[in-house]
Write a protein that holds these residues in place. Sequence first.
Motif, mmCIF file in Angstrom:
data_model
loop_
_atom_site.group_PDB
_atom_site.id
_atom_site.type_symbol
_atom_site.label_atom_id
_atom_site.label_comp_id
_atom_site.label_asym_id
_atom_site.label_seq_id
_atom_site.Cartn_x
_atom_site.Cartn_y
_atom_site.Cartn_z
ATOM 1 N N HIS A 43 0.864 -1.190 0.000
ATOM 2 C CA HIS A 43 0.000 0.000 0.000
ATOM 3 C C HIS A 43 0.895 1.233 0.000
ATOM 4 N N LYS A 44 0.293 2.383 -0.209
ATOM 5 C CA LYS A 44 1.025 3.651 -0.237
ATOM 6 C C LYS A 44 0.725 4.431 1.039
ATOM 7 N N LEU A 45 1.781 4.895 1.723
ATOM 8 C CA LEU A 45 1.597 5.761 2.881
ATOM 9 C C LEU A 45 1.516 7.220 2.466
ATOM 10 N N GLY A 46 2.413 7.651 1.589
ATOM 11 C CA GLY A 46 2.406 9.051 1.173
ATOM 12 C C GLY A 46 3.637 9.359 0.357
ATOM 13 N N HIS A 47 3.967 10.640 0.287
ATOM 14 C CA HIS A 47 5.136 11.080 -0.470
ATOM 15 C C HIS A 47 5.646 12.390 0.107
ATOM 16 N N GLY A 48 6.912 12.681 -0.181
ATOM 17 C CA GLY A 48 7.514 13.951 0.175
ATOM 18 C C GLY A 48 8.048 14.613 -1.077
ATOM 19 N N LYS A 49 8.808 15.680 -0.898
ATOM 20 C CA LYS A 49 9.312 16.390 -2.063
ATOM 21 C C LYS A 49 10.403 15.612 -2.775
ATOM 22 N N SER A 50 10.984 14.613 -2.090
ATOM 23 C CA SER A 50 12.055 13.854 -2.733
ATOM 24 C C SER A 50 11.952 12.354 -2.476
ATOM 25 N N SER A 51 10.753 11.857 -2.160
ATOM 26 C CA SER A 51 10.619 10.428 -1.882
ATOM 27 C C SER A 51 9.159 9.995 -1.927
ATOM 28 N N THR A 52 8.964 8.695 -2.042
ATOM 29 C CA THR A 52 7.644 8.095 -1.830
ATOM 30 C C THR A 52 7.788 7.098 -0.685
ATOM 31 N N ILE A 53 6.686 6.888 0.064
ATOM 32 C CA ILE A 53 6.721 6.043 1.247
ATOM 33 C C ILE A 53 5.604 5.011 1.139
ATOM 34 N N TRP A 54 5.940 3.741 1.419
ATOM 35 C CA TRP A 54 5.036 2.619 1.186
ATOM 36 C C TRP A 54 4.943 1.711 2.407
ATOM 37 N N VAL A 55 3.833 0.981 2.498
ATOM 38 C CA VAL A 55 3.716 -0.113 3.461
ATOM 39 C C VAL A 55 4.218 -1.374 2.777
ATOM 40 N N VAL A 56 5.152 -2.065 3.415
ATOM 41 C CA VAL A 56 5.713 -3.282 2.819
ATOM 42 C C VAL A 56 5.639 -4.435 3.811
ATOM 43 N N HIS A 57 5.585 -5.630 3.272
ATOM 44 C CA HIS A 57 5.656 -6.844 4.089
ATOM 45 C C HIS A 57 7.106 -7.292 4.151
ATOM 46 N N ASP A 58 7.597 -7.511 5.374
ATOM 47 C CA ASP A 58 8.965 -7.963 5.589
ATOM 48 C C ASP A 58 8.943 -9.478 5.766
ATOM 49 N N VAL A 69 11.505 5.356 -0.381
ATOM 50 C CA VAL A 69 12.373 5.235 -1.545
ATOM 51 C C VAL A 69 12.696 6.646 -2.017
ATOM 52 N N VAL A 70 13.954 7.015 -1.912
ATOM 53 C CA VAL A 70 14.392 8.392 -2.129
ATOM 54 C C VAL A 70 14.745 8.605 -3.603
ATOM 55 N N ALA A 71 14.466 9.795 -4.096
ATOM 56 C CA ALA A 71 14.816 10.147 -5.470
ATOM 57 C C ALA A 71 16.311 9.984 -5.686
ATOM 58 N N GLN A 209 8.605 5.641 -15.986
ATOM 59 C CA GLN A 209 7.351 6.035 -15.352
ATOM 60 C C GLN A 209 6.573 4.820 -14.858
ATOM 61 N N PRO A 210 5.865 4.953 -13.732
ATOM 62 C CA PRO A 210 4.985 3.868 -13.301
ATOM 63 C C PRO A 210 3.753 3.809 -14.202
ATOM 64 N N ARG A 211 3.149 2.647 -14.293
ATOM 65 C CA ARG A 211 1.947 2.486 -15.124
ATOM 66 C C ARG A 211 0.765 3.255 -14.546
ATOM 67 N N TYR A 212 0.783 3.441 -13.218
ATOM 68 C CA TYR A 212 -0.292 4.154 -12.527
ATOM 69 C C TYR A 212 0.283 4.793 -11.268
ATOM 70 N N LEU A 213 -0.456 5.759 -10.710
ATOM 71 C CA LEU A 213 -0.073 6.376 -9.437
ATOM 72 C C LEU A 213 -1.000 5.867 -8.335
ATOM 73 N N VAL A 214 -0.467 5.762 -7.132
ATOM 74 C CA VAL A 214 -1.244 5.297 -5.983
ATOM 75 C C VAL A 214 -1.373 6.440 -4.981
ATOM 76 N N PRO A 215 -2.587 6.923 -4.714
ATOM 77 C CA PRO A 215 -2.746 7.987 -3.710
ATOM 78 C C PRO A 215 -2.298 7.514 -2.335
ATOM 79 N N GLY A 216 -1.760 8.421 -1.537
ATOM 80 C CA GLY A 216 -1.374 8.095 -0.174
ATOM 81 C C GLY A 216 -2.590 7.919 0.708
ATOM 82 N N MET A 217 -2.368 7.265 1.841
ATOM 83 C CA MET A 217 -3.514 6.969 2.709
ATOM 84 C C MET A 217 -3.455 7.698 4.034
ATOM 85 N N CYS A 218 -2.402 8.461 4.283
ATOM 86 C CA CYS A 218 -2.233 9.017 5.622
ATOM 87 C C CYS A 218 -3.138 10.199 5.935
#
Length: 406
Positions: A43-58, A69-71, A209-218
């Motif tokens: 899932h997507k948590l959100g994004h900043g000016k130089s990164s995107t943040i995701w929920v991942v399974h470890d 994941v930083v630019a 480019q990604p095939r689609y964008l995922v809105p953040g959920m925070c």
Amino acid sequence: MSDANQDLKFVIDAENPYNYQPQGFHPIHIGDSFSDGRYTVLHKLGHGKSSTIWVVHDANDNSLKSLKVVAAWRSDTEVQVLRHLEANFDEQEEGSQHVARMFDAFIHEGPNGRHQCIVGEVLGPNLASYVGNFWASERFPPEMVRRMFGQIALGVRYLHKRDVAHGDLHQGNILLRLPITWRTASDVEQDLGVAGEHEYGADLTSPHQPRYLVPGMCDDPYLLQLCLRQPHIKICDFSESSIPTLTDPPYLASPLILRPPEAILGFLEHPTLQSDIWALAVLCHLLFANGRSLFYRGDKMLLDMVLNLGKLPEELWTSWPGHTDFDDQGRAIRGPNVSIFLKFGFETIPEGKERKVLETLLRSMVCYDTQKRLTAEQVVVSEWVAEYCRPQMGPEVTYVVENMDE
């Protein structure tokens, strides 16, 4: 980017699609994996000016974590700061509970370059989130601000004791801890729904480019409501932070409203502990006053500082073109000479002792003389924090947070 992709559509609560290009963001899709298959994107948590943040399974411990994941164009100073904090971690110190931690870090090679990846705990919305669903004033209740400021002060003291200048203490970098634990993708989807996959006009033949964008959920109101019933903050995002061992420390890049006069006038290039204290005072005002800065924004900020705090130190004074509108004592030649310090946005704190001790604290935090500016330790033990914040900071304190739209 090619002419065929000049009509990319923006997606609400998603990052700027033009960031997906060589040396930019890494294109990520739900189900992608990182670090040799250890982390799988859910899932997507959100994004900043130089990164995107995701929920991942470890896969290593069958838990959910966050993945930043930083630019590719960003340096790796954030990881150096976080490793320094991990090496000096002290669970017994109360401020440690209010600073986000790093669990893992690695480099990911992608079509847009080399990306620093940072694994941490899953956190909730930030303090810049819209709260108009819960309070008609569209601001946090004062008792909640006292709790949150006290926690932020503890976190800043913890950082400063380890010689970490955060450098970017604004509401967007203060996150709320989730009061629930997600263990599976189903847990996340049950609370927040399935991650959306929104088309935005990407060139599907482009590897950049990604095939689609995922809105953040925070910014989800339900999630924010859960977090605010017993707020527990975490200071995050150390991309602008500095420690003494950095050979190439980042330049001070905080929003203008957070900067002290020595930074506005170009006398301070990098974050310092003292610039953090000034920013912390402004942040306190922002939380109480619904985003209104302690001083006016834009080119009137220094003018407002002089009206409220007095004449700047001589070196700063003579370098500021606006000083010609004042006499040698720092009094305006034209216009009012009235201080409006804490006069707007503090209606929820009536005139009396609390207003006086809070004003004393904030004036000491925005002292022009950096050597006399309060330290984080002095903020934590101040009368206002001890008498008015501490009673709100206990584990038994909860708040009623009702969604007015329901």
